[in-house]
Design a protein around this motif. Structure first.
Motif, PDB file in Angstrom:
ATOM      1  N   LYS A   1       5.757  -3.898  -6.669  1.00  0.00           N
ATOM      2  CA  LYS A   1       4.865  -4.942  -6.163  1.00  0.00           C
ATOM      3  C   LYS A   1       3.599  -4.291  -5.636  1.00  0.00           C
ATOM      4  CE  LYS A   1       4.526  -8.689  -2.765  1.00  0.00           C
ATOM      5  NZ  LYS A   1       5.220  -9.394  -1.654  1.00  0.00           N
ATOM      6  N   VAL A   2       2.451  -4.782  -6.082  1.00  0.00           N
ATOM      7  CA  VAL A   2       1.162  -4.234  -5.670  1.00  0.00           C
ATOM      8  C   VAL A   2       0.364  -5.316  -4.964  1.00  0.00           C
ATOM      9  CG1 VAL A   2      -0.937  -3.045  -6.432  1.00  0.00           C
ATOM     10  CG2 VAL A   2       1.190  -2.745  -7.705  1.00  0.00           C
ATOM     11  N   THR A   3      -0.104  -5.008  -3.762  1.00  0.00           N
ATOM     12  CA  THR A   3      -0.963  -5.934  -3.021  1.00  0.00           C
ATOM     13  C   THR A   3      -2.238  -5.212  -2.620  1.00  0.00           C
ATOM     14  OG1 THR A   3       0.159  -5.351  -0.959  1.00  0.00           O
ATOM     15  CG2 THR A   3       0.952  -7.297  -2.129  1.00  0.00           C
ATOM     16  N   SER A   4      -3.323  -5.953  -2.554  1.00  0.00           N
ATOM     17  CA  SER A   4      -4.616  -5.386  -2.179  1.00  0.00           C
ATOM     18  C   SER A   4      -5.159  -6.093  -0.958  1.00  0.00           C
ATOM     19  CB  SER A   4      -5.628  -5.517  -3.326  1.00  0.00           C
ATOM     20  OG  SER A   4      -5.207  -4.780  -4.441  1.00  0.00           O
ATOM     21  N   SER A   5      -5.889  -5.346  -0.157  1.00  0.00           N
ATOM     22  CA  SER A   5      -6.531  -5.938   1.010  1.00  0.00           C
ATOM     23  C   SER A   5      -7.907  -6.450   0.618  1.00  0.00           C
ATOM     24  CB  SER A   5      -6.663  -4.901   2.123  1.00  0.00           C
ATOM     25  OG  SER A   5      -7.615  -3.918   1.744  1.00  0.00           O
ATOM     26  N   ASN A   6      -8.596  -7.043   1.577  1.00  0.00           N
ATOM     27  CA  ASN A   6      -9.950  -7.525   1.315  1.00  0.00           C
ATOM     28  C   ASN A   6     -10.917  -6.385   1.052  1.00  0.00           C
ATOM     29  OD1 ASN A   6      -9.188 -10.198   1.674  1.00  0.00           O
ATOM     30  ND2 ASN A   6      -9.583 -10.136   3.886  1.00  0.00           N
ATOM     31  N   TYR A   7     -10.530  -5.183   1.478  1.00  0.00           N
ATOM     32  CA  TYR A   7     -11.390  -4.033   1.254  1.00  0.00           C
ATOM     33  C   TYR A   7     -11.122  -3.381  -0.096  1.00  0.00           C
ATOM     34  CZ  TYR A   7     -12.506  -4.240   6.218  1.00  0.00           C
ATOM     35  OH  TYR A   7     -12.935  -4.640   7.463  1.00  0.00           O
ATOM     36  N   GLY A   8     -10.071  -3.838  -0.768  1.00  0.00           N
ATOM     37  CA  GLY A   8      -9.692  -3.200  -2.023  1.00  0.00           C
ATOM     38  C   GLY A   8     -10.736  -3.404  -3.109  1.00  0.00           C
ATOM     39  N   MET A   9     -10.881  -2.402  -3.947  1.00  0.00           N
ATOM     40  CA  MET A   9     -11.841  -2.480  -5.040  1.00  0.00           C
ATOM     41  C   MET A   9     -11.207  -3.086  -6.289  1.00  0.00           C
ATOM     42  SD  MET A   9     -13.639   1.244  -4.603  1.00  0.00           S
ATOM     43  CE  MET A   9     -14.784   0.930  -5.942  1.00  0.00           C
TER      44      MET A   9
END
Length: 346
Positions: A320-328
């Protein structure tokens, strides 16, 4: 425990190096330039892929999962062939991800060993990750690179395929001329097309006497190297932290490159289970923090192993991969994958 060294931008064959699939390889120290010219860094064995037992072949598939957990599109198919001594003989990878414009990557590796099955004589690498190319590398009996032949199938010059100049100006044969003690090497390039307005690799002499002497004095000493790029000097420092079992649990890449844009330091944090398998990877950086000076989380990878075979090799896992708001890479946000492997053994 911490050590630091300058990052080397040496790119070996990167298995599973897709843009939209997470990199799940166990982290390890980069080889020095001198080490990269030796067959020992080109040889890969089944334990390098965390495979146990007398593995012969492996067929691996990766599927992206829908929100209900059902299989969706196929992102990657890969096949491995190992010798009876556990050395990688062939590798085939075909990634056709539908996550972004049906981006496709095809990689191949073929290794040839001597009659003992131990000494690597030649490795052939086909890559199609933005640029189609083939590299043939031959090693001498001492285990050092002897010759390299590079062919680019996607570096053509000219718009018209009927144009006689419609071929690669980057194709070359490279001879490695070593000193008797193998402590220095002269690189001699012979390009297929002699004249070109483009910058290409030039003949150079490298000496490794200092590195060899330092290693003899202190085998635990890590050197600081500087690699020169075209028109600039790269300044990236790797810092590693280990746990009590000598596994890398944190890797920081300090960006000291002089440039017009903001410097962005990168940090990767790793967690392992009792089997030594990766269970979590966190990627943070400073480039998108409010003051460009704090590490903020870009993405997080969680790995769950759901099935093993009789040798203790995992045959299925969910990622499972999640990104934050800072993620590119926002395309990864809340994405999940199912990895499956089929083994045959000697």
């Amino acid at each position: 425990m911490k050590i630091s060294l300058l990052a080397l931008f040496l790119i070996p064959v990167l298995l599973h190096a897709q843009y939209y699939l997470p990199d799940l390889k166990i982290p390890g120290l980069k080889p020095t330039f001198y080490e990269s010219l030796q067959s020992k860094t080109a040889i890969q064995t089944s334990p390098d892929f965390q495979m146990k037992g007398p593995v012969k072949t492996v067929c691996e598939t990766v599927h992206s999962l829908k929100t209900n957990g059902a299989d969706s599109s196929t992102c990657l198919k890969a096949e491995y062939l190992f010798s009876g001594k556990g050395k990688l003989v062939k590798y085939w990878e075909d990634s056709a991800s539908t996550l972004h414009n049906s981006y496709e990557v095809i990689n191949r590796v073929i290794n040839t060993y001597d009659s003992s099955g131990v000494v690597l004589l030649e490795t052939i690498r086909w890559t199609d990750s933005g640029q189609k190319s083939k590299t043939v590398i031959q090693f001498n009996k001492q285990g050092f690179r002897e010759k390299e032949v590079y062919t680019c199938y996607d570096c053509e010059q000219g718009w018209n395929k009927k144009d006689p100049f419609y071929d690669s100006i980057f194709d070359y044969t490279l001879d490695y001329q070593w000193s008797p003690d193998f402590d220095s090497v002269s690189l001699k390039y012979q390009y297929v097309k002699q004249k070109s307005p483009y910058q290409r690799n030039q003949d150079r002499l490298y000496s490794f006497v200092g590195e060899i002497n330092d290693k003899k004095k202190d085998s635990t000493k890590v050197r600081v190297e500087m690699i020169e790029g075209i028109g600039s000097r790269w300044n990236f420092v790797d810092e590693y932290e280990y746990d009590s079992q000598r596994r890398i649990v944190k890797w920081i890449i300090w960006d000291y490159e002089v440039k017009s844009s903001v410097n962005s330091h990168q940090m990767f944090e790793y967690k392992h289970n009792e089997k030594g398998e990766l269970t979590e990877i966190k990627h943070s950086s400073t480039g998108r923090s409010p003051d460009y000076n704090q590490f903020v989380l870009n993405s997080q990878v969680e790995i769950t192993y759901t099935s093993y075979d009789k040798y203790g090799n995992w045959v299925e896992r969910e990622v499972k991969v999640t990104s934050s708001n800072y993620g590119m890479h926002d395309i990864r946000r809340n994405s999940s994958y199912c990895y499956k492997r089929e083994f045959s053994y000697y």
